[in-house]
Each structure stands twice: as C-alpha cells, then as structure tokens.
Design a protein around this motif. Structure first.
Motif, PDB file in Angstrom:
ATOM      1  N   ALA A   1       3.043  12.853   3.357  1.00 10.05           N
ATOM      2  CA  ALA A   1       2.232  12.352   2.235  1.00 10.05           C
ATOM      3  C   ALA A   1       2.925  11.181   1.549  1.00 10.05           C
ATOM      4  N   PHE A   2       4.245  11.243   1.428  1.00  6.22           N
ATOM      5  CA  PHE A   2       5.004  10.154   0.812  1.00  6.22           C
ATOM      6  C   PHE A   2       4.811   8.858   1.598  1.00  6.22           C
ATOM      7  N   GLU A   3       4.939   8.942   2.915  1.00  8.37           N
ATOM      8  CA  GLU A   3       4.804   7.746   3.757  1.00  8.37           C
ATOM      9  C   GLU A   3       3.390   7.199   3.717  1.00  8.37           C
ATOM     10  N   LEU A   4       2.389   8.098   3.753  1.00 12.90           N
ATOM     11  CA  LEU A   4       0.994   7.647   3.716  1.00 12.90           C
ATOM     12  C   LEU A   4       0.668   6.999   2.378  1.00 12.90           C
ATOM     13  N   THR A   5       1.103   7.612   1.288  1.00 15.46           N
ATOM     14  CA  THR A   5       0.818   7.071  -0.042  1.00 15.46           C
ATOM     15  C   THR A   5       1.407   5.679  -0.198  1.00 15.46           C
ATOM     16  N   SER A   6       2.602   5.480   0.317  1.00 14.78           N
ATOM     17  CA  SER A   6       3.242   4.152   0.241  1.00 14.78           C
ATOM     18  C   SER A   6       2.390   3.103   0.935  1.00 14.78           C
ATOM     19  N   ARG A   7       1.779   3.485   2.077  1.00 15.31           N
ATOM     20  CA  ARG A   7       0.927   2.532   2.799  1.00 15.31           C
ATOM     21  C   ARG A   7      -0.391   2.307   2.057  1.00 15.31           C
ATOM     22  N   ILE A   8      -0.945   3.396   1.510  1.00 15.17           N
ATOM     23  CA  ILE A   8      -2.219   3.292   0.795  1.00 15.17           C
ATOM     24  C   ILE A   8      -2.107   2.327  -0.380  1.00 15.17           C
ATOM     25  N   MET A   9      -1.015   2.417  -1.112  1.00 11.40           N
ATOM     26  CA  MET A   9      -0.856   1.593  -2.299  1.00 11.40           C
ATOM     27  C   MET A   9      -0.735   0.111  -1.974  1.00 11.40           C
ATOM     28  N   GLU A  10      -0.457  -0.202  -0.710  1.00  8.27           N
ATOM     29  CA  GLU A  10      -0.392  -1.610  -0.300  1.00  8.27           C
ATOM     30  C   GLU A  10      -1.786  -2.207  -0.140  1.00  8.27           C
ATOM     31  N   GLU A  11      -2.768  -1.350   0.227  1.00  9.42           N
ATOM     32  CA  GLU A  11      -4.101  -1.865   0.542  1.00  9.42           C
ATOM     33  C   GLU A  11      -5.191  -1.402  -0.425  1.00  9.42           C
ATOM     34  N   PHE A  12      -4.880  -0.388  -1.231  1.00  7.58           N
ATOM     35  CA  PHE A  12      -5.892   0.215  -2.103  1.00  7.58           C
ATOM     36  C   PHE A  12      -5.197   0.669  -3.379  1.00  7.58           C
ATOM     37  N   SER A  13      -5.806   0.393  -4.512  1.00  6.96           N
ATOM     38  CA  SER A  13      -5.184   0.773  -5.789  1.00  6.96           C
ATOM     39  C   SER A  13      -6.060   1.780  -6.515  1.00  6.96           C
ATOM     40  N   PRO A  14      -6.031   3.054  -6.079  1.00  8.56           N
ATOM     41  CA  PRO A  14      -6.852   4.069  -6.729  1.00  8.56           C
ATOM     42  C   PRO A  14      -6.337   4.391  -8.122  1.00  8.56           C
ATOM     43  N   THR A  15      -7.198   4.941  -8.954  1.00 14.26           N
ATOM     44  CA  THR A  15      -6.738   5.414 -10.274  1.00 14.26           C
ATOM     45  C   THR A  15      -6.242   6.849 -10.160  1.00 14.26           C
ATOM     46  N   VAL A  16      -6.645   7.546  -9.073  1.00 11.66           N
ATOM     47  CA  VAL A  16      -6.207   8.929  -8.877  1.00 11.66           C
ATOM     48  C   VAL A  16      -6.031   9.220  -7.387  1.00 11.66           C
ATOM     49  N   ILE A  17      -5.001   9.990  -7.081  1.00 12.48           N
ATOM     50  CA  ILE A  17      -4.795  10.498  -5.723  1.00 12.48           C
ATOM     51  C   ILE A  17      -4.980  12.012  -5.773  1.00 12.48           C
ATOM     52  N   VAL A  18      -5.846  12.508  -4.900  1.00 10.36           N
ATOM     53  CA  VAL A  18      -6.085  13.948  -4.803  1.00 10.36           C
ATOM     54  C   VAL A  18      -5.451  14.447  -3.515  1.00 10.36           C
ATOM     55  N   GLY A  19      -4.436  15.300  -3.641  1.00  7.50           N
ATOM     56  CA  GLY A  19      -3.802  15.880  -2.468  1.00  7.50           C
ATOM     57  C   GLY A  19      -4.492  17.180  -2.107  1.00  7.50           C
ATOM     58  N   ALA A  20      -4.777  17.383  -0.828  1.00  9.97           N
ATOM     59  CA  ALA A  20      -5.455  18.606  -0.392  1.00  9.97           C
ATOM     60  C   ALA A  20      -4.570  19.839  -0.543  1.00  9.97           C
ATOM     61  N   THR A  21      -3.266  19.630  -0.754  1.00 11.22           N
ATOM     62  CA  THR A  21      -2.333  20.724  -1.080  1.00 11.22           C
ATOM     63  C   THR A  21      -1.354  20.189  -2.122  1.00 11.22           C
ATOM     64  N   ASP A  22      -0.638  21.090  -2.760  1.00 12.78           N
ATOM     65  CA  ASP A  22       0.370  20.664  -3.732  1.00 12.78           C
ATOM     66  C   ASP A  22       1.501  19.894  -3.058  1.00 12.78           C
ATOM     67  N   ASN A  23       1.874  20.268  -1.836  1.00  9.80           N
ATOM     68  CA  ASN A  23       2.918  19.524  -1.123  1.00  9.80           C
ATOM     69  C   ASN A  23       2.511  18.070  -0.927  1.00  9.80           C
ATOM     70  N   ILE A  24       1.254  17.861  -0.579  1.00 13.56           N
ATOM     71  CA  ILE A  24       0.753  16.491  -0.399  1.00 13.56           C
ATOM     72  C   ILE A  24       0.796  15.755  -1.735  1.00 13.56           C
ATOM     73  N   ALA A  25       0.386  16.423  -2.803  1.00 16.63           N
ATOM     74  CA  ALA A  25       0.415  15.807  -4.134  1.00 16.63           C
ATOM     75  C   ALA A  25       1.851  15.455  -4.541  1.00 16.63           C
ATOM     76  N   LEU A  26       2.800  16.316  -4.212  1.00 20.08           N
ATOM     77  CA  LEU A  26       4.196  16.054  -4.556  1.00 20.08           C
ATOM     78  C   LEU A  26       4.742  14.866  -3.777  1.00 20.08           C
ATOM     79  N   GLY A  27       4.326  14.733  -2.525  1.00 16.32           N
ATOM     80  CA  GLY A  27       4.718  13.564  -1.738  1.00 16.32           C
ATOM     81  C   GLY A  27       4.167  12.282  -2.342  1.00 16.32           C
ATOM     82  N   ALA A  28       2.919  12.355  -2.816  1.00 13.95           N
ATOM     83  CA  ALA A  28       2.291  11.193  -3.466  1.00 13.95           C
ATOM     84  C   ALA A  28       3.017  10.856  -4.757  1.00 13.95           C
TER      85      ALA A  28
END
Length: 331
Positions: free
Chosen positions: A221-248
C-alpha cells in the motif's frame, strides 16, 4: 507417576469404560459425572486428547485452516475460536497455508485423515478444488469470512460496511477519492466490500472515484500510494483494510502531507494500533474475536447435527476518529 484412566476409574468406583465414555463426551449419569470430576480435580489428571481421538468415533479436534498468521484479523478470530471451543471441551488444530491454495486443499484432506470432528476454513477464495475436497472428506464444514452458496458460512457484512464508509466519506464532503482494494479473487474484501462502497456514491454528483489494486501488506500500500500521489491528488484515500490504510498513512507522512488537513485516510478492521497512533484512524471496526467465538459455537452445533443458519453476519461499527477532515466545514 502419571495418573491413568484406570486410576481414575478405581478411585471413582466406576468402570474404565465409564471414565472413557465421560472423557469422550458420552452419556453418564449426573452422580457418576460428579464422582469422576472430583477424582480428576484431586489428581490433576489431564486427558491425552490425541490418544482419545484415535479411539473415539468422533474426536474432540476441530481443524482450522488459516491463510496467514501475521494478520490482526486472523489472530483475533483464532482467539475467539479457541475460547469458544475450549468452553465446549473441544480443541483447535491450526494449519497455516501462507496464502498457498495448494496447501489449503492439502490441509482439508490432512485434517480428514486426522479424524477431526469438523473443519473451519478462513478462506480467501473458494475454487472447484475446494468444493471437490469438501465433498470427498464429507465432514461438518464452516467457512469464515467468505460466503459460498449452500455451505455454512459466517461472514462480516462487507457490503453494508463498505456502503456505510462510503456514505460517511460523502457526508464529509469528499468527492475526489482513491479506493485501495485487493484482488477480486478475494470475494469478501476484493468484491463485496468495494461494491458496497460504490453503492454509496450512485446518487452523489460530481465525484471522481478511482479504484486501485494492491496487496494486503502495508509495504504494498505504501508503494502504491506513492505512485498514486504522482498522478492523482485525492482528498481521501480509503484502504480496504487497516493495513492498507496504514501503508497509505506512511506514504503521506513521507511526502510531508498533513493528515487529515491535506489528505484524509480511512480503513476497515478496527485494529488496536489504529486507536493509539497519531492521528488516530477512522475505520470500520469488525468484531473478529466475537465472530470467532460464534463460529466455534456454530461448528459444534454442526458436529452434533443441530440446526445452524447457512449464512450468519458478524457485527460492525464505524469508529469516527481523527484521520478524516470534514471538507464541508472547511469550505
């Protein structure tokens, strides 16, 4: 010197077969039961469950197959199962598959050879090979966390929980959203939870929701979020699990983004760590231990050929904390 069944029988003034029947859950009179329990208490006798299993027509063992042990959800569920089984004089045998489907199938057959009374499976997916194994071993079976038509299942209400999180995000004014999910091979988390979230926005206008697939680990999730922020600037990230949210959250911190002022984050699970971190994580709490205990009760009812609902939902609760900004107030 170890106390034997013969010693127990002699001290209680009953036959060895009576003691054996008591230990294997058979029928004995209340008076006899009291005498046997008194001697067992006085001697500190501990029955060899495995030895009993070899002799008994039905063992006191319940096979429990898990996809991974390094998971908060799994560990809490197992705690509930263990507690529930012990209360009913059953024991849990655990097979960890490390997300390997072949090992999962092998474990079903292995537990059958060990003469377990029933099998509980914390599955990520159900394949034709699973169904073949279920039919061939012909044992009481309970799925936990996944639902399959015609098989007894205890699941988290992922659709409603996903919808509640979506509604909450919408009410907080967020319209530019990144949803970090997992493979749709995982029906509960990858499909149902995501579908519930999508449902919440069907009638919400001017939304830009983008769905991304990641793994279950924080690092993924950490690696994906880093890539997402390069191309998309959301106001909120919803992780399908808490681990994913913590990575974000880690990715946001490394980019110098203030949560929730510059980026809001939510998850699913209600892991204990989410309440003590800063900012504390808004999340959908699942009651894993309670679900495990209820699953144990259902399993023993199935073993004893008693009626159990084909589908049972566990409880959930939205924990509104500090990681989501109310954009409506900010405006």
């Amino acid at each position: 010197m170890n106390t034997t069944i013969a010693d127990i029988a002699r001290s209680a003034g009953v036959a060895k077969s009576t003691v054996s029947r008591y230990l294997n859950g058979g029928s004995v009179s209340a008076k006899t039961k009291k005498k046997i329990e008194r001697v067992i208490s006085e001697t500190g006798y501990i029955p060899n469950s495995f030895a009993q299993s070899l002799k008994a027509k039905r063992t006191s063992m319940i096979g429990t197959i898990v996809p991974r042990l390094d998971s908060y959800a799994t560990s809490r569920t197992l705690m509930g199962i263990d507690e529930g089984l012990r209360e009913m004089n059953y024991q849990m045998l655990i097979a960890n598959t490390n997300l390997n489907l072949e090992r999962e199938i092998e474990s079903i057959y292995d537990f059958s050879r060990r003469k377990v009374a029933g099998i509980m499976l914390l599955a990520t997916q159900i394949t034709p090979l699973h169904l073949k194994a279920f039919q061939e071993v012909d044992l009481p079976l309970l799925l936990i966390g996944q639902h399959y038509e015609g098989i007894h299942s205890l699941v988290h209400n992922d659709y409603e929980a996903g919808m509640k999180v979506g509604q909450y995000i919408a009410e907080m004014g967020h319209r530019k959203i990144a949803f970090l999910g997992v493979s749709e091979k995982d029906i509960a988390v990858g499909q149902v939870r995501k579908a519930g979230f999508q449902r919440a926005f069907l009638e919400v206008e001017n939304t830009d929701i983008r769905f991304f697939e990641t793994g279950f680990s924080m690092q993924n999730a950490f690696e994906l979020t880093s890539r997402i922020m390069e191309e998309f600037s959301p106001t909120v990230i919803v992780g399908a699990t808490d681990n994913i949210a913590l990575g974000a959250l880690k990715a946001a911190n490394e980019r110098g983004l203030r949560v929730p002022d510059e980026l809001s984050i939510t998850g699913f699970g209600g892991y204990e760590v989410t309440s003590i971190m800063h900012p504390s994580l808004t999340t959908m709490k699942y009651f894993y231990k309670d679900a495990g205990k209820e699953a144990a009760m259902h399993m023993i009812r199935l073993v004893n050929e008693k009626e159990v609902p084909l589908l049972t939902y566990s409880h959930y609760q939205l924990l509104e904390r500090d990681s989501v900004l109310n954009v409506m107030i900010k405006k």
